[in-house]
Design a protein around this motif. Structure first.
Motif, PDB file in Angstrom:
ATOM      1  N   TRP A  28       0.842  -1.187   0.000  1.00 34.65           N
ATOM      2  CA  TRP A  28       0.000   0.000   0.000  1.00 34.65           C
ATOM      3  C   TRP A  28       0.879   1.239   0.000  1.00 34.65           C
ATOM      4  N   THR A  29       0.326   2.304  -0.550  1.00 39.93           N
ATOM      5  CA  THR A  29       0.939   3.617  -0.368  1.00 39.93           C
ATOM      6  C   THR A  29       0.077   4.381   0.618  1.00 39.93           C
ATOM      7  N   LEU A  30       0.686   4.719   1.743  1.00 44.15           N
ATOM      8  CA  LEU A  30      -0.064   5.431   2.772  1.00 44.15           C
ATOM      9  C   LEU A  30       0.198   6.931   2.644  1.00 44.15           C
ATOM     10  N   ALA A  31      -0.873   7.678   2.664  1.00 51.07           N
ATOM     11  CA  ALA A  31      -0.762   9.141   2.637  1.00 51.07           C
ATOM     12  C   ALA A  31      -1.005   9.662   4.046  1.00 51.07           C
ATOM     13  N   LEU A  32      -0.094  10.528   4.479  1.00 47.94           N
ATOM     14  CA  LEU A  32      -0.152  11.097   5.825  1.00 47.94           C
ATOM     15  C   LEU A  32      -0.536  12.564   5.712  1.00 47.94           C
ATOM     16  N   MET A  33      -1.608  12.940   6.402  1.00 50.95           N
ATOM     17  CA  MET A  33      -2.120  14.308   6.315  1.00 50.95           C
ATOM     18  C   MET A  33      -2.315  14.901   7.692  1.00 50.95           C
ATOM     19  N   GLY A  34      -1.949  16.171   7.817  1.00 54.52           N
ATOM     20  CA  GLY A  34      -2.184  16.903   9.059  1.00 54.52           C
ATOM     21  C   GLY A  34      -2.284  18.383   8.725  1.00 54.52           C
ATOM     22  N   ALA A  35      -2.946  19.131   9.584  1.00 60.76           N
ATOM     23  CA  ALA A  35      -3.204  20.539   9.284  1.00 60.76           C
ATOM     24  C   ALA A  35      -1.908  21.341   9.145  1.00 60.76           C
ATOM     25  N   ASP A  36      -0.902  20.962   9.908  1.00 60.13           N
ATOM     26  CA  ASP A  36       0.300  21.790   9.961  1.00 60.13           C
ATOM     27  C   ASP A  36       1.512  21.164   9.278  1.00 60.13           C
ATOM     28  N   VAL A  37       1.306  20.054   8.585  1.00 61.48           N
ATOM     29  CA  VAL A  37       2.440  19.422   7.907  1.00 61.48           C
ATOM     30  C   VAL A  37       2.058  19.146   6.455  1.00 61.48           C
ATOM     31  N   PRO A  38       3.049  19.207   5.560  1.00 58.00           N
ATOM     32  CA  PRO A  38       2.742  18.883   4.171  1.00 58.00           C
ATOM     33  C   PRO A  38       2.374  17.415   4.039  1.00 58.00           C
ATOM     34  N   GLU A  39       1.471  17.113   3.118  1.00 64.75           N
ATOM     35  CA  GLU A  39       1.088  15.717   2.914  1.00 64.75           C
ATOM     36  C   GLU A  39       2.298  14.925   2.436  1.00 64.75           C
ATOM     37  N   SER A  40       2.460  13.734   2.983  1.00 66.53           N
ATOM     38  CA  SER A  40       3.565  12.875   2.541  1.00 66.53           C
ATOM     39  C   SER A  40       3.028  11.490   2.236  1.00 66.53           C
ATOM     40  N   LYS A  41       3.752  10.794   1.396  1.00 64.29           N
ATOM     41  CA  LYS A  41       3.344   9.441   1.015  1.00 64.29           C
ATOM     42  C   LYS A  41       4.472   8.461   1.315  1.00 64.29           C
ATOM     43  N   GLN A  42       4.066   7.266   1.653  1.00 65.79           N
ATOM     44  CA  GLN A  42       5.061   6.267   2.015  1.00 65.79           C
ATOM     45  C   GLN A  42       4.558   4.884   1.638  1.00 65.79           C
ATOM     46  N   ALA A  43       5.432   4.089   0.997  1.00 59.47           N
ATOM     47  CA  ALA A  43       5.064   2.724   0.602  1.00 59.47           C
ATOM     48  C   ALA A  43       5.277   1.782   1.780  1.00 59.47           C
ATOM     49  N   VAL A  44       4.301   0.933   2.033  1.00 55.34           N
ATOM     50  CA  VAL A  44       4.414  -0.062   3.101  1.00 55.34           C
ATOM     51  C   VAL A  44       3.955  -1.409   2.563  1.00 55.34           C
ATOM     52  N   ASP A  45       4.410  -2.472   3.193  1.00 53.00           N
ATOM     53  CA  ASP A  45       4.008  -3.817   2.791  1.00 53.00           C
ATOM     54  C   ASP A  45       3.280  -4.455   3.959  1.00 53.00           C
ATOM     55  N   ILE A  46       2.034  -4.749   3.752  1.00 54.00           N
ATOM     56  CA  ILE A  46       1.193  -5.300   4.816  1.00 54.00           C
ATOM     57  C   ILE A  46       0.893  -6.761   4.489  1.00 54.00           C
ATOM     58  N   ALA A  47       1.415  -7.682   5.311  1.00 52.39           N
ATOM     59  CA  ALA A  47       1.253  -9.118   5.055  1.00 52.39           C
ATOM     60  C   ALA A  47      -0.037  -9.633   5.677  1.00 52.39           C
ATOM     61  N   SER A  48      -0.696 -10.530   4.971  1.00 53.94           N
ATOM     62  CA  SER A  48      -1.920 -11.100   5.527  1.00 53.94           C
ATOM     63  C   SER A  48      -1.582 -11.925   6.768  1.00 53.94           C
TER      64      SER A  48
END
Lengths: 315, 210
Positions: A208-228
């Motif tokens: 997955w690519t997770l997008a991180l959002m907050g009022a006071d920080v620029p949006e950032s994206k990060q790739a993660v691997d989530i195993a079943s």
């Protein structure tokens, strides 16, 4: 594993008889200790309705989630003086220790700055109980001005097939609240605040690519691997170079594909009273089990084995 | 070679074909790999080669670097020192079983021994003619030692936490296969009553170690 600080020997034990006894000994046992055969003898006779909780210890780890707070040493002191637990040393911001195996019981967690006077009172202290099979995270959370200790329940519930369980823990003070959302996927957490873990959420496994959002920080994206089959905590931390980033911590790992049922690992060649049994003593033990009345009234190994073959009362 | 025929009938009398992937798809036997000096100490870079996936479902087995896969399992208290092959998941969802009564098998959809989570190694309790590799598994006691040797020659030590016996028709998958915070080992074999009319053994013996 051998490197973990579990030195106890007082775990509960319940088990069938050890090793195969010689024929003579088995016969003697059958006469003298007939009732005992009810709980010895073949595997499965003693505890077929086994507990659903795996035997063993509790799992406890420690995490430092306080932005701006220096490195800390964490001691988990057991109430029982017979036990010792290795201290967690030099735990820095965003560090999460590996899990330690702890015997069930009561412990007191104490947090001190690494450069603190050894005789000084700890910065933080809190007591907690753990039981076998459960997992906890001793979390140092809050702000550098007001850190606090909290105990997180780490969920070991098996995720459904092809899914994982994920929660979010915000350890950033760069923004008041953070939202983490998978691109083209689920929202992991919405408006998570500093020092509080969100409930676990079931998400489809995969990259997955997770997008991180907050009022006071620029949006950032990060790739993660989530195993079943696994369970994760996604920690939002202040990045060394400014801004925020995600740190994915595996709380627990399971089977990627959970097998259905147990295992078909036997053909009966050494089974009690199986027609082609090659082990006379084993057959006799089984005979004693199935035909306890027969032991006393009839005697004779041949009769016992014959009775056993027709008894057929599966556990 | 008679042992290689039909080692599938512990619980359900199924005639599904047994598979021991190590013996069929790996050129080097686990025992050979463990003694291979070139691999000892993990000097060979991890290849990242994918291990066999399950028979069904969309998920695939995790990639375990070759050197970290189990090669042998040793249980001194019951005299076991046996090769560890590889087992997948059958089409019906059950685990494959070793096709040789003297061998054990690591289920490749579970973590490798030493990795975080429950590694599962299965072995037979008996063949058609007598005891097999895990015949004495039911006699293990808490505190008994289990050592898994990996393909790179490194070892992972476990200690028995306990032993449970479960009816096959009420098997607690969550306890045995569910997520675990640390590196743990599960050994499984058959046990309980052998009832040929009901598919063979009625129980499973599960050893929990960590």
């Amino acid at each position: 594993m051998s490197t973990l600080p579990d030195t106890s020997t007082d775990r509960p034990t319940a088990r069938p008889g050890r090793r195969r006894a010689p024929l003579r000994a088995v016969l003697a046992l059958a006469v003298a200790l007939v009732p005992a055969l009810l709980v010895l003898g073949t595997p499965g006779s003693a505890q077929a309705a086994g507990t659903q909780t795996p035997p063993g210890s509790a799992w406890v780890r420690t995490g430092h989630f306080v932005p701006g707070m220096g490195k800390a040493d964490v001691v988990l002191a057991p109430d029982s003086p017979r036990r010792t637990v290795d201290p967690i040393e030099d735990l820095g911001y965003s560090d999460v220790s590996t899990y330690q195996k702890l015997l069930p019981g009561r412990y007191t967690a104490s947090v001190s700055a690494v450069d603190a006077d050894p005789d000084a009172e700890p910065l933080l202290s809190s007591s907690f109980d753990v039981t076998a099979g459960e997992a906890r995270t001793v979390a140092v959370v809050g702000t550098a001005d007001a850190p606090r200790l909290t105990l997180l329940d780490d969920d070991l519930t098996p995720p459904q097939a092809d899914t994982a369980r994920v929660r979010l823990l915000s350890a950033t003070d760069s923004t008041d609240a953070v939202t983490v959302r998978a691109l083209m996927g689920p929202t992991v957490a919405d408006g998570a605040v500093l020092g509080q873990a969100t409930p676990y959420k079931t998400v489809p496994a995969g990259p997955w690519t997770l997008a991180l959002m907050g009022a006071d920080v620029p949006e950032s994206k990060q790739a993660v691997d989530i195993a079943s089959g696994s369970v994760y905590t996604v920690v939002v931390v202040d990045a060394p170079g400014g801004g925020t980033e995600l740190k994915v911590v595996t709380d627990a790992a399971g089977a990627v594909v959970t097998p259905k049922g147990g295992a078909d690992t036997g053909l009966g060649g050494a089974a009690p009273a199986a027609p082609q049994a090659s082990d006379a003593s084993t057959a006799l033990v089984a005979g004693g089990l199935a035909g306890l009345a027969g032991v006393l009234l009839l005697g004779g190994a041949g009769v016992l084995v014959a009775r056993r073959r027709t008894a057929g009362s599966p556990s | 070679m008679a042992l290689l025929v039909g080692l599938t009938a512990c619980g359900d009398g199924s005639d599904a074909v047994a598979g021991d992937r190590a013996s069929s798809s790996d050129s080097a036997s686990p025992s050979a790999a463990a003694s291979d000096g070139a691999r000892r100490g993990g000097s060979t870079p991890a290849t990242g080669r994918s291990v066999p996936g399950p028979g069904g479902g969309g998920a695939t087995a995790p990639v375990v670097p070759r050197g970290e896969r189990p090669a042998r399992v040793s249980i001194p208290s019951i005299g076991v020192d046996a090769p560890v092959g590889r087992l997948g998941i059958r089409g019906d969802g059950a685990i494959e079983v070793p096709d040789d009564a003297r061998r054990t098998g690591w289920v490749t959809t579970t973590p490798a021994p030493g990795q975080q989570g429950p590694a599962l190694i299965a072995g037979h309790v008996d063949s058609t003619t007598g005891p097999a590799v895990f015949y004495d598994l039911r006699t293990l006691e808490p505190g008994d030692a289990i050592t898994v040797t990996r393909e790179d020659g490194s070892t992972v030590d476990f200690t028995v936490d306990g032993l449970q016996i479960y009816p096959q028709d009420d098997f607690p998958s969550a306890a045995v296969y569910g997520p675990v915070p640390g590196p743990v080992l599960r050994l499984i074999t058959c046990g309980g009553e052998y009832d040929a009319s009901r598919g063979g053994y009625q129980d499973n013996v599960v050893v929990y170690a960590s």
